[in-house]
Scaffold this motif. Structure first.
Motif, PDB file in Angstrom:
ATOM      1  N   PRO A 195       0.866  -1.181   0.000  1.00  0.00           N
ATOM      2  CA  PRO A 195       0.000   0.000   0.000  1.00  0.00           C
ATOM      3  C   PRO A 195       0.905   1.235   0.000  1.00  0.00           C
ATOM      4  O   PRO A 195       1.827   1.327   0.822  1.00  0.00           O
ATOM      5  N   THR A 196       0.681   2.135  -0.918  1.00  0.00           N
ATOM      6  CA  THR A 196       1.639   3.218  -1.134  1.00  0.00           C
ATOM      7  C   THR A 196       0.948   4.567  -1.202  1.00  0.00           C
ATOM      8  O   THR A 196      -0.092   4.715  -1.849  1.00  0.00           O
ATOM      9  N   ILE A 197       1.533   5.537  -0.532  1.00  0.00           N
ATOM     10  CA  ILE A 197       1.119   6.927  -0.689  1.00  0.00           C
ATOM     11  C   ILE A 197       2.232   7.633  -1.433  1.00  0.00           C
ATOM     12  O   ILE A 197       3.372   7.689  -0.959  1.00  0.00           O
ATOM     13  N   ILE A 198       1.923   8.163  -2.612  1.00  0.00           N
ATOM     14  CA  ILE A 198       2.946   8.828  -3.425  1.00  0.00           C
ATOM     15  C   ILE A 198       2.825  10.327  -3.198  1.00  0.00           C
ATOM     16  O   ILE A 198       1.856  10.959  -3.616  1.00  0.00           O
ATOM     17  N   GLU A 199       3.816  10.882  -2.519  1.00  0.00           N
ATOM     18  CA  GLU A 199       3.845  12.315  -2.241  1.00  0.00           C
ATOM     19  C   GLU A 199       4.395  13.079  -3.456  1.00  0.00           C
ATOM     20  O   GLU A 199       4.911  12.488  -4.416  1.00  0.00           O
ATOM     21  N   ASP A 200       4.291  14.389  -3.393  1.00  0.00           N
ATOM     22  CA  ASP A 200       4.665  15.227  -4.541  1.00  0.00           C
ATOM     23  C   ASP A 200       5.036  16.609  -4.014  1.00  0.00           C
ATOM     24  O   ASP A 200       4.168  17.420  -3.720  1.00  0.00           O
ATOM     25  N   VAL A 201       6.333  16.851  -3.867  1.00  0.00           N
ATOM     26  CA  VAL A 201       6.804  18.147  -3.382  1.00  0.00           C
ATOM     27  C   VAL A 201       7.923  18.636  -4.285  1.00  0.00           C
ATOM     28  O   VAL A 201       8.533  17.857  -5.020  1.00  0.00           O
ATOM     29  N   GLY A 202       8.177  19.941  -4.232  1.00  0.00           N
ATOM     30  CA  GLY A 202       9.236  20.505  -5.061  1.00  0.00           C
ATOM     31  C   GLY A 202      10.016  21.556  -4.307  1.00  0.00           C
ATOM     32  O   GLY A 202       9.484  22.228  -3.414  1.00  0.00           O
ATOM     33  N   VAL A 203      11.289  21.677  -4.654  1.00  0.00           N
ATOM     34  CA  VAL A 203      12.159  22.705  -4.076  1.00  0.00           C
ATOM     35  C   VAL A 203      13.041  23.269  -5.189  1.00  0.00           C
ATOM     36  O   VAL A 203      13.160  22.674  -6.261  1.00  0.00           O
ATOM     37  N   PRO A 204      13.662  24.435  -4.946  1.00  0.00           N
ATOM     38  CA  PRO A 204      14.662  24.891  -5.914  1.00  0.00           C
ATOM     39  C   PRO A 204      15.710  23.801  -6.117  1.00  0.00           C
ATOM     40  O   PRO A 204      16.100  23.108  -5.165  1.00  0.00           O
ATOM     41  N   ARG A 205      16.168  23.636  -7.333  1.00  0.00           N
ATOM     42  CA  ARG A 205      17.044  22.500  -7.653  1.00  0.00           C
ATOM     43  C   ARG A 205      18.268  22.417  -6.740  1.00  0.00           C
ATOM     44  O   ARG A 205      18.700  21.326  -6.365  1.00  0.00           O
ATOM     45  N   SER A 206      18.805  23.570  -6.369  1.00  0.00           N
ATOM     46  CA  SER A 206      20.009  23.579  -5.550  1.00  0.00           C
ATOM     47  C   SER A 206      19.766  23.036  -4.141  1.00  0.00           C
ATOM     48  O   SER A 206      20.715  22.723  -3.417  1.00  0.00           O
ATOM     49  N   LEU A 240       3.671   1.299   3.027  1.00  0.00           N
ATOM     50  CA  LEU A 240       2.946   0.975   4.251  1.00  0.00           C
ATOM     51  C   LEU A 240       2.726  -0.530   4.391  1.00  0.00           C
ATOM     52  O   LEU A 240       2.553  -1.230   3.388  1.00  0.00           O
ATOM     53  N   PRO A 241       2.708  -1.037   5.620  1.00  0.00           N
ATOM     54  CA  PRO A 241       2.449  -2.479   5.814  1.00  0.00           C
ATOM     55  C   PRO A 241       0.986  -2.840   5.605  1.00  0.00           C
ATOM     56  O   PRO A 241       0.664  -3.986   5.286  1.00  0.00           O
ATOM     57  N   ASP A 242       0.082  -1.871   5.827  1.00  0.00           N
ATOM     58  CA  ASP A 242      -1.351  -2.107   5.689  1.00  0.00           C
ATOM     59  C   ASP A 242      -2.047  -0.751   5.622  1.00  0.00           C
ATOM     60  O   ASP A 242      -1.379   0.294   5.564  1.00  0.00           O
ATOM     61  N   LEU A 243      -3.372  -0.757   5.614  1.00  0.00           N
ATOM     62  CA  LEU A 243      -4.133   0.489   5.598  1.00  0.00           C
ATOM     63  C   LEU A 243      -5.052   0.588   6.812  1.00  0.00           C
ATOM     64  O   LEU A 243      -6.139   1.160   6.753  1.00  0.00           O
ATOM     65  N   ASP A 244      -4.598   0.016   7.941  1.00  0.00           N
ATOM     66  CA  ASP A 244      -5.341   0.156   9.182  1.00  0.00           C
ATOM     67  C   ASP A 244      -5.371   1.621   9.604  1.00  0.00           C
ATOM     68  O   ASP A 244      -4.548   2.431   9.154  1.00  0.00           O
ATOM     69  N   ASP A 245      -6.292   1.948  10.500  1.00  0.00           N
ATOM     70  CA  ASP A 245      -6.446   3.341  10.925  1.00  0.00           C
ATOM     71  C   ASP A 245      -5.162   3.904  11.515  1.00  0.00           C
ATOM     72  O   ASP A 245      -4.788   5.059  11.223  1.00  0.00           O
ATOM     73  N   ASP A 246      -4.483   3.128  12.358  1.00  0.00           N
ATOM     74  CA  ASP A 246      -3.237   3.620  12.963  1.00  0.00           C
ATOM     75  C   ASP A 246      -2.181   3.876  11.895  1.00  0.00           C
ATOM     76  O   ASP A 246      -1.439   4.873  11.951  1.00  0.00           O
ATOM     77  N   THR A 247      -2.104   2.986  10.915  1.00  0.00           N
ATOM     78  CA  THR A 247      -1.130   3.150   9.833  1.00  0.00           C
ATOM     79  C   THR A 247      -1.453   4.384   9.004  1.00  0.00           C
ATOM     80  O   THR A 247      -0.553   5.156   8.639  1.00  0.00           O
ATOM     81  N   ARG A 248      -2.722   4.571   8.710  1.00  0.00           N
ATOM     82  CA  ARG A 248      -3.134   5.747   7.945  1.00  0.00           C
ATOM     83  C   ARG A 248      -2.769   7.030   8.682  1.00  0.00           C
ATOM     84  O   ARG A 248      -2.259   7.983   8.077  1.00  0.00           O
ATOM     85  N   GLN A 249      -3.022   7.060   9.986  1.00  0.00           N
ATOM     86  CA  GLN A 249      -2.725   8.263  10.754  1.00  0.00           C
ATOM     87  C   GLN A 249      -1.228   8.553  10.759  1.00  0.00           C
ATOM     88  O   GLN A 249      -0.803   9.703  10.582  1.00  0.00           O
ATOM     89  N   ARG A 250      -0.429   7.517  10.941  1.00  0.00           N
ATOM     90  CA  ARG A 250       1.024   7.706  10.934  1.00  0.00           C
ATOM     91  C   ARG A 250       1.509   8.129   9.549  1.00  0.00           C
ATOM     92  O   ARG A 250       2.413   8.971   9.421  1.00  0.00           O
ATOM     93  N   ALA A 251       0.890   7.599   8.516  1.00  0.00           N
ATOM     94  CA  ALA A 251       1.265   7.984   7.152  1.00  0.00           C
ATOM     95  C   ALA A 251       0.945   9.452   6.893  1.00  0.00           C
ATOM     96  O   ALA A 251       1.755  10.180   6.291  1.00  0.00           O
TER      97      ALA A 251
END
Length: 453
Positions: free
Chosen positions: A331-342, A379-390
């Motif tokens: 189970p994967t959450i794909i984040e998406d952030v950006g910064v100046p290249r340097s 993630l190891p699973d999509l339980d509520d505790d796992t979701r909150q920590r994610a």
């Protein structure tokens, strides 16, 4: 007469789907943390007139509308809402006009991204934006999120390849923006206002896209590094050496191992960072060799370069597999952030520290050429505790990006997942201006409410 029965009297019955089993596949996008609602119906229009009729009906009846492409979005922007309807553009997938001389093509919103380049290849042209889902995602979805991809370091994101749009507004009026010309400053730039608006201002039904000549040659390199610091030095050197790569991607150690676990690619499992780059044009190999020199001088453990198309594709395949390798195994959450290249090395180090502190495994890939990273929470699973920590881990990643003068999203959009973070990046004036635009175009708040801004 209920709302759906009224709609049946206005449009062909075959475009209206109410069977729960058939609707199930349309209720969610790829954002696992956003709960899917129960829609009244899924609507599959075949033409712009159908969409206009649907929106007139929606305005009259006060029905919420969620526009949808292929459902590959990662921010919850196309997830169903209770009591609303989903308008999927999948049947509007035609190429309306190709103009090889002027390097333009007009396509409908449901056409798959990869089909554009395949359709224009015989004319010696290609369509540059290539998000990771380009083989399945649609032009309409790409436009709604201003999608990027590996080639955007040289050719820009979706917005940079759009000349004009056809849009159905909330009240059913049809708006046409831009045109066929490269330069066009007649009136406000409404085209770019709608690109990236995540279906909140109107439903994009067609677009005029700018094409590019197919490069005469390409060359590719890959380099591995024993530390994040040495990889960061290589990136800084590449940025300063005067070369314009057409692709410049990175994969961290967790991602490298996830790819190897998924499919053997003979990647170095001990490497802290893998850089993959490409250049195109008549001097492609010379440009790549300069980038390789930058990597070697920075302490690369191994570097290879090739101008052979088959070998180049093999090197790029490892990067293309990254998203599939993680989502197929966890189970994967794909984040998406950006910064100046340097500031990429700082962000990479911070993400590694966040992973250690939270105990959440993070595999980071990204578009190094423009500073856009995708930390993938495994993630190891999509339980509520796992979701909150994610979610807490994702919050730390967003905070880290903002602390480095960055952004909470580079190409996936705000959707539903990141709305709570928007005030941390945009001030009250910016938020008020956006709210004013939304109210002017959609005063009843029927188009994708609770998403985007």
């Amino acid at each position: 007469m209920n709302r759906i029965e009224e709609l049946r009297s206005l449009v062909p019955a075959e475009i209206i789907v109410t069977d729960p089993d058939m609707m199930e596949g349309y209720r969610s996008d790829k954002a696992d943390l956003v709960a899917a609602g129960k829609p009244l119906a899924v609507l599959r229009p075949r033409c712009t007139a159908h969409v206009a009729t649907i929106m007139k009906w929606a305005t009259k009846t006060g029905t919420v509308v969620v526009p949808r492409g292929a459902g590959t979005g990662l921010s919850g922007g196309a997830t169903a809402l209770d009591g609303g309807v989903i308008v999927t553009m999948e049947r509007m997938n035609s190429i309306r006009r190709l103009d090889p001389t002027n390097h333009t093509v007009e396509v409908e919103a449901g056409l798959v991204n990869a089909e554009v380049s395949r359709a224009v290849a015989d004319s010696g042209l290609f369509y540059p934006p290539d998000p990771g889902s380009f083989e399945v995602s649609t032009i309409g979805g790409n436009l709604a999120t201003n999608a990027g991809g590996m080639r955007c370091v040289k050719y820009g994101v979706t917005r940079n390849s759009v000349l004009g749009l056809e849009i159905v507004l909330a009240d059913g009026r049809i708006l046409r923006t831009g045109g066929q010309t490269i330069k066009n400053v007649a009136g406000l730039d409404l085209t770019h206002l709608f690109v990236g608006s995540e279906g909140t201002l109107g439903i994009i039904t067609a677009a005029t896209l700018r094409l590019r000549p197919t490069p005469v040659a390409t060359a590719t390199f890959a380099a591995t590094f024993p530390t994040l610091e040495s990889g960061g030095r290589a990136l800084d050197s590449i940025f300063a050496c005067g070369v314009t790569p057409s692709v410049l991607e990175l994969m961290d150690n967790v991602t490298i191992n996830a790819v190897e676990d998924y499919q053997r690619m003979d990647l170095d499992r001990e490497a802290a960072l893998l850089l993959i780059g490409q250049a195109d044009g008549t001097d492609a190999l010379a440009q790549v060799e300069r980038m390789v020199s930058c990597c070697d001088d920075a302490g690369a453990a191994l570097s290879v370069a090739t101008a052979d198309p088959a070998e180049s594709e093999l090197l790029l395949q490892a990067r293309r597999l990254a998203g599939w390798a993680t989502t197929e195994q966890y189970p994967t959450i794909i984040e998406d952030v950006g910064v100046p290249r340097s500031r990429l090395p700082e962000l990479l180090s911070t993400i590694a520290a966040i992973s250690e502190d939270t105990g959440v495994r993070i595999a980071t890939v990204g578009h190094a050429g423009d500073g856009n990273l995708h930390p993938m929470l495994l993630l190891p699973d999509l339980d509520d505790d796992t979701r909150q920590r994610a979610m807490q881990t994702a919050d730390h990643v967003c905070a880290a990006a903002l602390a480095l003068d960055g952004t909470i999203t580079g190409e996936h959009g705000i959707g539903e997942l990141k709305r709570h973070w928007l005030p941390y990046q945009l001030d009250n004036t910016a938020l008020q201006v956006q709210a004013s635009i939304k109210h002017a175009l959609d005063p009843a708040n029927l188009l994708n409410p609770g998403r985007g801004f």
